[in-house]
Motif scaffolding. Structure first.
Motif, PDB file in Angstrom:
ATOM      1  N   GLU A 146      48.030   9.145  96.940  1.00 18.42           N
ATOM      2  CA  GLU A 146      48.619   9.993  97.937  1.00 18.42           C
ATOM      3  C   GLU A 146      47.894   9.633  99.256  1.00 18.42           C
ATOM      4  N   VAL A 198      45.793  10.419  92.727  1.00 18.89           N
ATOM      5  CA  VAL A 198      46.201  11.718  91.912  1.00 18.89           C
ATOM      6  C   VAL A 198      46.874  11.262  90.593  1.00 18.89           C
ATOM      7  N   THR A 256      51.872  13.990  89.016  1.00 19.37           N
ATOM      8  CA  THR A 256      51.940  14.582  90.145  1.00 19.37           C
ATOM      9  C   THR A 256      53.527  14.707  90.601  1.00 19.37           C
ATOM     10  N   ARG A 290      56.586  19.344  96.757  1.00 23.43           N
ATOM     11  CA  ARG A 290      55.216  20.489  96.587  1.00 23.43           C
ATOM     12  C   ARG A 290      55.294  21.065  98.071  1.00 23.43           C
ATOM     13  N   ALA A 306      47.100  22.935  95.968  1.00 22.73           N
ATOM     14  CA  ALA A 306      47.122  21.812  96.713  1.00 22.73           C
ATOM     15  C   ALA A 306      46.979  21.814  98.202  1.00 22.73           C
TER      16      ALA A 306
END
Length: 975
Positions: A747, A841, A845, A851, A962
């Protein structure tokens, strides 16, 4: 003129900030990335340490000019000199020109923002006659007088090169000097002469005389043109002491010549967005319409070893996703198949695709097509130019029609979905039957293509023939505008009836191109007047102004028919009479006569020399390579006894087309040409012979039998290649068949700052992909028709807005040192797209966009607007409704922003330029479009980041727990 002592290296621009980068201007123009500069690979020198600053200009828009390899070569050569800085400049679009004129701004270079009037040398490449008005725009906006005679010692030397420079007459009063032929050595000599002249303090006229000492440099003002009473040129008279004819410059050994591998990498999409490697220069095919094939003779090839090295270095330095093998006829390169095999073997796992320029179909062997399709199937464009055997013989481009149809089948058999045919209208001696043959040929090819792909698509693209200087057709007439449009109308109806696509070139542009391809200095006066009347971007149909041009013709008493419709005879003196390309004028005339009888002239790289005059067979000659050499290719040099002109008609290599009785009264012969007109290249003939032998033996593949012979592509190829992962090194696996447990997901958080805030979301994605290639990241690829890196980004940020919280995630192969990967990627990113943080991550994910639930922006207002902004915010907060119009996908709808979850709070640092208010919005739904929200609350200046306002995305809000990564000081990676 530029004074090096005035340059301050710490400043972005010479003499201060560059005013054309004002956000208020960039917000008003289309594609602001055209004007930003700052690309990876640009050379931005400290100008206080150089003696000469040279501007290199392609007189068209950035996305056209950045595709031209010639200027990239000169850019690299000049910047390789310690005392020279070469910088780029391009024409500007009409919207930017209006902004610059309205504000009194001067056009500047991209690197150090040097005003053009302060350069020492300004060089143009002339690739297309309809760019001449753009050249005038560049001079005018740069503060340089349009006419050479009006310039003083304080103005830069204005020069030009390229194919159109071989008829410099239309720009004879504009250009100070013209560089003829290959420019690698000429440009250095010109700069050295300008330096000596500047040090001498002599008048500007002395500089022009000094330039005549450089081989291949023509100074138009030192040659006087005389005219006959009927308007034709009587003579081109040189000044005392100058030669009557000036020979072009030639790089005799292309393999040893300087070439470029590290070039500026554009942020936005350009016409040819790839690494270009010139594999050969010149062509001896002798297509009679092709100016480049005559002016760049003889044929000189690079060795396969050198080409492979240049491709490798170019891809590594730029991070481009494709590379192209450039030449006038790529299929004629002697070592093409082994070269393609070696390149594909080396670059396949990185999914680096290959693009070949328009090719002769008869040179496309099945082996070449197999190699091209191994990575991704780039488009196929083939150029028969003419559809009937007779007319192809007229242009000296002989193709066996059966070979052509068979090769189309080979293309679609290997999985291609579309193909484009390129033809010309108005070739000398063209008749109605030749147009009908175009439809018939296209229909035959489409029928064969559908045997392999029921959805096969073939597009016929036509342009209008324009006679060019230094070719056998320089004596021919060009068909009229009415004739062009009538032929286009016929083809439009008939091709569509045959289920073929149809595209055609703007007919008005072809007429104008014809005037200036063979124009004289009087046509140059009409050019200047047309520019004054508003002519710009004439190669772009939406900008072409017929009214401006024809008013200019009327005012300057110029008759277009005099240049286009008049047939020349052997006594004609051309405006380019002083330019010597090496070919004998009498040989060109004889070839023009041969063309009228459909006579064929062979390729002298494989057949005996026909004594056109270009080669001296000692230094200047064809240089090609032997594909059969073991342990490195060997250069071949054939010295052949020239043919006696008187024996030409008796020689079997020079057979003219017989004239049997006319068919249907048209006088057109549709038979396949006889002896001396063998179809295609040696590889194509060998491939066809092998196919016929296989058919006779009963071993040829049957296209109707389960498509078993079709080369696997896309998903099918992946399944075939990776049906089992046992005993497979994962570094060689490049698709998503790699199990989840063998992947690494990273990420990333990055910023968007400075001028690069004007990049689009697609531009940012492209910058990431190229950076990943530059560091040779172990990325994964999807299984699409055009495979892409497995990478996803957060929601797009509006152009013009900065950010410290942009997001992306990328999938890599294990084992991967994520910390080392992050540091390498951070170093490879452009300065305006800093990588701020990264972390590994779990591979499952969800993407960051899925998200994300919201964003936080910081709104900064100038001091003088802050009180009014506070009052406006108070009114907005007190209002019960705020209905605005929102445009989405070409439709408009109304929304009430008061129903959106918008939160606006003062920022503690409200007095600073970076402070003001923090604004929180959701990532989707009503109120998610930040520009609409800012405009409704604070006004248009705030929404456009103009007049001191700023909008910066400072935080991305995620669902659940998160939280966004907090970047430590110094942009070190997060744990």
């Amino acid at each position: 003129m530029f004074d090096p002592s005035s340059f301050v290296p710490s400043q972005r621009a010479y003499g201060g900030d560059s005013p054309e980068l004002d956000p208020e201007i960039l917000a008003c123009v289309e594609k602001p990335s055209r004007y930003l500069g700052g690309e990876v690979g640009q050379v931005c020198k400290d100008l206080s340490s150089v003696r000469s600053v040279v501007g290199l200009c392609y007189p068209d828009l950035y996305e056209i000019g950045m595709s031209h390899i010639g200027l990239k070569i000169l850019y690299s050569i000049l910047n390789g000199q310690s005392d020279v800085a070469a910088e780029r400049v391009y024409a500007v679009a009409p919207d930017m020109e209006a902004q610059m004129r309205g504000r009194g701004l001067t056009l500047r270079t991209l690197e150090n923002r040097v005003p053009l009037k302060d350069l020492h040398v300004l060089g143009f490449t002339l690739q297309y006659e309809l760019s001449y008005s753009n050249l005038l725009q560049v001079l005018d906006l740069g503060g340089i007088p349009l006419r050479s005679a009006d310039r003083t010692a304080d103005h830069p030397l204005v020069i030009a090169g390229g194919p159109c420079a071989f008829n410099p007459a239309p720009l004879g009063t504009v250009l100070d000097a013209v560089c003829l032929g290959d420019g690698e050595e000429t440009i250095l000599a010109v700069v050295e002469v300008e330096q000596r002249w500047r040090a001498s303090g002599k008048p500007r006229q002395d500089l022009l005389w000094m330039l005549t000492e450089v081989p291949g440099v023509y100074v138009p003002s030192l040659y006087t043109v005389h005219y006959l009473d009927d308007g034709r040129v009587a003579a081109v008279e040189p000044a005392p002491g100058l030669p009557a004819r000036l020979r072009k410059a030639i790089v005799t050994d292309l393999d040893a010549a300087a070439y470029v591998t590290e070039t500026p990498v554009p942020f936005g999409r350009v016409v040819h967005d790839r690494v270009g490697v010139e594999i050969q220069r010149g062509c001896m095919r002798g297509c009679r319409f092709c100016q480049a094939g005559y002016i760049y003779r003889p044929e000189r090839q690079r060795s396969p070893e050198t080409i492979a090295r240049l491709v490798r270095e170019g891809l590594a330095a730029t991070g481009q996703e494709e590379y192209s093998l450039l030449s006038l006829s790529a299929g004629d390169y002697n070592c093409m198949e082994p070269l393609l095999t070696a390149l594909m073997d080396e670059h396949q796992t990185k999914r680096s695709g290959i693009s070949l320029p328009s090719m002769r179909l008869e040179t496309l062997s099945p082996g070449i097509m197999d190699q091209i399709s191994r990575v991704r199937k780039t488009s196929f464009t083939v150029a028969p130019e003419a559809a009937s055997d007779r007319l192809r013989a007229v242009i000296n481009k002989v193709i066996d029609e059966d070979v052509l149809v068979d090769m189309v089948g080979e293309v679609f058999k290997r999985g291609w979905r579309g193909l484009k045919f390129y033809f010309m209208l108005g070739i000398p001696t063209e008749q109605q039957a030749d147009l009908e043959a175009m439809v018939d040929l296209g229909a035959r090819c489409l029928h064969n293509a559908k045997r392999f792909n029921r959805n096969a698509n073939i597009t016929v693209s036509v342009s209008s023939f324009v006679p060019k200087s230094h070719t056998p057709f320089q004596w021919a007439r060009q068909i009229t505008l009415d004739e062009i449009q009538a032929k286009q109308s016929f083809l439009k109806n008939e091709l569509r009836r045959a289920k073929l696509g149809f595209r055609y070139h703007e007919s008005r542009s072809s007429v104008m191109e014809g005037i200036y391809s063979r124009g004289d200095r009087r046509s140059g006066e009409a050019l200047i007047r047309a520019y004054e009347l508003g002519a710009r971007m004439d190669g772009w149909q939406e900008h072409f102004s017929t009214d401006a041009w024809y008013q200019a013709f009327d005012e300057t008493n110029l008759d277009p028919a005099f240049y286009n419709q008049r047939r020349r005879d052997a006594s004609e003196v051309f405006p380019w009479e002083a330019i010597d390309i090496g070919m004998k004028p009498e040989w060109l005339w004889a070839d023009w006569m041969d063309s009228l009888e459909a006579g064929f002239v062979p390729d002298c790289t494989t057949e005996p020399c026909y004594d056109c005059g270009v080669c001296d067979h000692a230094i200047v000659h064809n240089r090609v390579y032997d594909p059969g050499t073991v342990g490195g290719t060997k250069q071949l040099h054939r010295i052949r006894k020239p043919y006696d002109t008187g024996r030409k008609k008796e020689d079997p290599q020079f057979v003219a087309m017989p004239r049997p009785p006319a068919k249907k009264g048209t006088g057109v012969v549709d038979a396949v040409p006889p002896q001396g007109m063998a179809p295609g290249s040696a590889p194509a003939r060998a491939s066809r012979a092998a196919h016929l032998a296989a058919v006779e033996a009963g071993t040829a593949p049957d296209p109707k039998r389960d498509n078993a012979h079709v080369v696997p592509q896309g998903h099918e190829a992946s399944r075939t290649q990776h049906s089992s992962l046992e005993h497979v090194d994962i570094k060689d696996v490049f698709d998503t068949r790699l199990p989840k447990e063998m992947r690494t997901k990273v990420e990333l958080r990055f910023g968007k700052t400075g001028p690069l805030v004007w990049l689009s979301h697609l531009d940012v994605m492209g910058a990431f992909r190229r950076a990943l290639r530059r560091i040779d990241a172990p990325v994964l690829w999807d299984l699409g028709y055009h495979p892409q890196v497995k990478m996803s980004f957060g929601s797009p940020l509006p152009t013009g807005m900065a950010s410290a919280s942009e997001w992306a995630d990328i999938e890599l192969k294990k084992p991967t040192d994520v910390a080392a990967f992050g540091r390498a990627l951070q170093a490879a990113m452009p300065a305006g797209l800093p990588l701020l943080a990264w972390r590994e991550v779990p591979s499952r994910t969800r993407p960051v966009a899925a998200r994300t639930v919201g964003y936080t922006y910081r709104i900064g207002a100038p001091e003088e607007a802050r009180r009014a902004a506070s009052d406006g915010l108070a009114e907005w907060l007190a209002a019960e409704t705020c209905v605005i119009e929102v445009k989405k996908k070409k439709r408009t709808q109304t929304v009430d922003l008061k129903k959106a979850p918008i939160v606006i709070v003062p920022h503690a640092d409200g007095s600073s330029s970076g402070g003001g208010w923090e604004l929180h919005v959701a990532s989707s739904g009503v109120g998610a479009r930040i520009r609409d929200v800012v405009r409704a609350v604070f006004g248009d200046d705030a929404a456009g980041s103009r007049n001191g306002w700023s909008v910066v995305r400072i935080e991305t809000l995620f669902e659940g727990d998160a939280a966004p990564i907090a970047a430590p000081e110094g942009a070190t990676p997060s744990p």
